[in-house]
Enzyme design. Structure first.
Site, short mmCIF file in Angstrom:
data_model
loop_
_atom_site.label_atom_id
_atom_site.label_comp_id
_atom_site.label_asym_id
_atom_site.label_seq_id
_atom_site.Cartn_x
_atom_site.Cartn_y
_atom_site.Cartn_z
N ASP A 270 0.86 -1.18 0.00
CA ASP A 270 0.00 0.00 0.00
C ASP A 270 0.90 1.23 0.00
O ASP A 270 2.12 1.14 0.14
CB ASP A 270 -0.94 -0.02 1.21
N GLU B 193 -10.63 6.45 4.58
CA GLU B 193 -9.66 5.78 5.43
C GLU B 193 -9.79 6.22 6.89
O GLU B 193 -10.89 6.33 7.42
CB GLU B 193 -8.25 5.96 4.85
#
Length: 631
Positions: free
Chosen positions: A309, A516
């Site tokens: 990521d 997020e």
């Protein structure tokens, strides 16, 4: 002296002949007729360590200058959330930007094309005028794998229209706690629904042939994109739903809840898999060799590449980047093939080169990573067609795709309440009325109804971010011409009481955009003025409340005063789909793919739990019949 000149001339001729021979040399890796394995082997035999390490690096477009691409042989470039060529950039601008970067890669010694990636998590969501589909939380409600496959195919066309061949989607997380800020990226709390929704992968990539080898990546052609199943593994099970946190579950729980969708993804030829920021029982996933190499690569025989990521390897240490050399060592040895988003690519290159030359990271590990990256590039035809053209630009935001998104909106709506008494339903609403009131912070706000990961990473408010139809506009287009639609974003009781002959009200409230960790919430309440608008309007006028949210939120305190309640999730740009169902052109069909709790004190609470006592259970959803006649 003459003999010296002859010798010099001889050396020059030899050099010239060598250059001519090299220029004319047959290179098997450039021959599309050669088997995949031979092409990979031939190219890798020619590559230096520097060129191999370059393939393992993915940098942000903002630093992907021609000099950087050529000097470091960079293998991949990405657009992070909101990273665009310019405000409201056209498809042509995107194509020109991507091609400009690609030309630098093609000018290197071996001409290995870079692969450009972007988040396309509910349509081509970074791009102005793209079709924005409902977020996954809504698509899970449909339980319609064929619809999701069509959405994948439409998304692939729109992404390819901008010259991009690779998307960081789908998210196949199984969200077990709605307090998680990424819960809207998850199709369901039930892994079986998530598994079914992996049908988006053949939508994006194309259907694998019947004789295709399991585990090998597959991309059908220039109208498809390489996809990325994420985030491996257990990202949806963190304690209290805290983003990037620790998933405390035994091996059986991990394998039975969070792993199954990866089996399906690999069977469907997924090209890449992204590792999660989270930990499993205290072990950072970016450093978990047992699960990345031992299980994913060796047991499941995944042959695509594993990508980190964004700056994910930095977060192996606390604080992040505290010991970067260790982070590079731990992540690459664990099995990560491509590192996304290093802030300083030279630091990564230097550290990785040092670790290889000191035999801390074996050359076999580098070769495994590069072999996987090249396999994806060859399979998707990137060597034969490295540059994009403008042939697909009309696909961006096409009417056909918007109609598909509108269908997805209709099927994603869940009717939670319909009338204060079962024999007196409010929905479908009559189109013909003297006056109706539309109220609420989310009724006329395209950005709010799209949610996070839309144009910007965290999303935006207002109606200027992209093109689409707000819920209010959809209502106005649907009602009878004689019906007067009165709109007030935040009406007070005095205004409401002043209205005469209002037949009913439609109140649209909910969460504001987030993404997020910025969406993590321990209270899951409707932000003000939402609750006040519900009280003001529904206390005086017969009302239907439409909740725009990325997850179930607290609604029980208002339920008694609400005549009808609809969960619309984050529907995207095609708000007309809500009007289609509210007024009976289509019936409500959606069933909850997530448990709707009473209070946050119950969380986490998923179907099958011993303490299961929901406000609306998993699978709940009232239905209505279409009422096109007499409406």
């Amino acid at each position: 002296m003459a003999r010296c000149c002859v010798s010099v001339m001889g050396i020059l001729l030899v050099c010239l002949w060598s250059a001519v021979a090299e220029a004319g040399e047959y290179m098997a890796y450039r021959d599309p007729k050669k088997p995949l394995g031979i092409r990979i082997k031939d190219l890798m035999h020619r590559m230096t360590l520097e060129e191999k390490i370059g393939q393992m690096i993915q940098i942000e477009r903002s630093i992907a200058t021609p000099d950087v691409m050529k000097k470091h042989f960079i293998g991949s470039v990405l657009s992070g959330g909101g990273s665009v060529p310019g405000p409201k950039a056209s498809a042509e601008s995107w194509v020109n930007m991507v091609n400009g970067i690609q030309k630098a890669s093609l000018s290197t010694r071996l001409g290995i094309p870079m692969i450009y990636g972007i988040d396309a998590v509910h349509g081509h969501n970074n791009v102005y005028n793209a079709t924005i589909f409902p977020h996954n939380v809504g698509l899970g409600v449909t339980r319609d794998a064929e619809l999701v496959k069509k959405i994948g195919a439409a998304t692939a066309l729109e992404v390819r229209a901008t010259g991009i061949p690779y998307v960081f989607a789908p998210c196949i997380a199984v969200c077990r706690d709605p307090r998680w800020g990424r819960c809207y990226e998850s199709y369901s709390e039930d892994h079986r629904i998530v598994q079914a929704m992996t049908e988006i992968i053949p939508g994006l990539q194309g259907d694998v042939p019947s004789n295709f080898q399991k585990g090998v990546p597959f991309v059908a052609g220039k109208k498809n994109v390489a996809s990325c199943a994420k985030h491996y593994v257990g990202d949806g099970g963190t304690t209290n739903g805290i983003d990037e946190n620790n998933t405390l579950v035994d091996a059986n729980g991990l394998m039975s809840i969070h792993m199954p969708a990866y089996y399906n993804s690999i069977q469907k030829g997924v090209a890449t898999i992204m590792v999660s920021y989270s930990s499993w029982n205290g072990k950072k996933m970016h450093a978990n060799g047992d699960l990345i190499t031992g299980y994913l690569k060796n047991k499941l025989r995944f042959r695509g590449f594993v990508i980190s990521d964004y700056e994910g390897i930095d977060r192996i240490t606390s604080p992040p980047h505290a010991n970067y050399t260790y982070s590079v060592q731990a992540s690459i040895l664990a099995g990560i093939d491509m590192v996304m988003g290093p802030e300083n690519q030279t630091e990564l290159i230097d550290d990785l080169t040092f670790l290889v030359k000191k035999n801390i990271i074996p050359m076999s590990r580098i070769d495994d990573a590069v072999r996987r990256i090249l396999r994806v590039k060859f399979v998707m035809g990137l060597f034969e067609n490295p540059l994009a053209d403008l042939s697909l630009i009309n696909q961006l935001g096409s009417q056909e795709h918007r109609e598909l998104a509108r269908e997805a909106v209709r099927k994603s709506l869940v009717l939670l309440k319909n009338g204060k008494a079962a024999d007196r339903p409010l929905l479908p609403l009559p189109k013909k009325a003297s006056k109706i009131l539309v109220a609420g912070s989310h009724a006329n706000n395209l950005g709010y109804q799209c949610g996070g990961w839309t144009i910007e990473w965290q999303g935006l408010g207002g109606n200027d971010l992209t093109t689409g139809t707000t819920i209010l506009s959809g209502i106005k287009k649907t009602v009878h011409p004689i019906t007067e639609v009165i709109y007030s974003e935040n009406p007070d009781t005095e205004f409401i009481q002043s209205l005469q002959e209002v037949s009913y009200a439609i109140v649209v409230v909910g969460e504001r955009p987030y993404a997020e960790l910025f969406g993590d919430s321990m209270n899951l309440t409707i932000p003000e003025p939402g609750p006040k608008i519900i009280r003001n309007v529904c206390g005086i006028i017969k009302c239907v409340v439409i909740v725009i949210s990325g997850r179930p939120i607290v609604v029980e305190p208002y339920l008694a005063n609400i005549d009808a309640l609809v969960a619309a999730w984050l529907p995207g740009t095609e708000g007309q789909g809500i009007g289609d169902v509210l007024f009976g052109d289509y019936g409500f069909t959606g069933k909850l793919a997530r448990t709707w709790f009473k209070t946050v004190d119950q969380l986490p609470m998923n179907v099958g739990d011993s303490h299961y006592d929901p406000l609306f259970p998993f699978g709940f959803g009232l239905t209505t019949e279409p009422n096109r006649e007499g409406n």
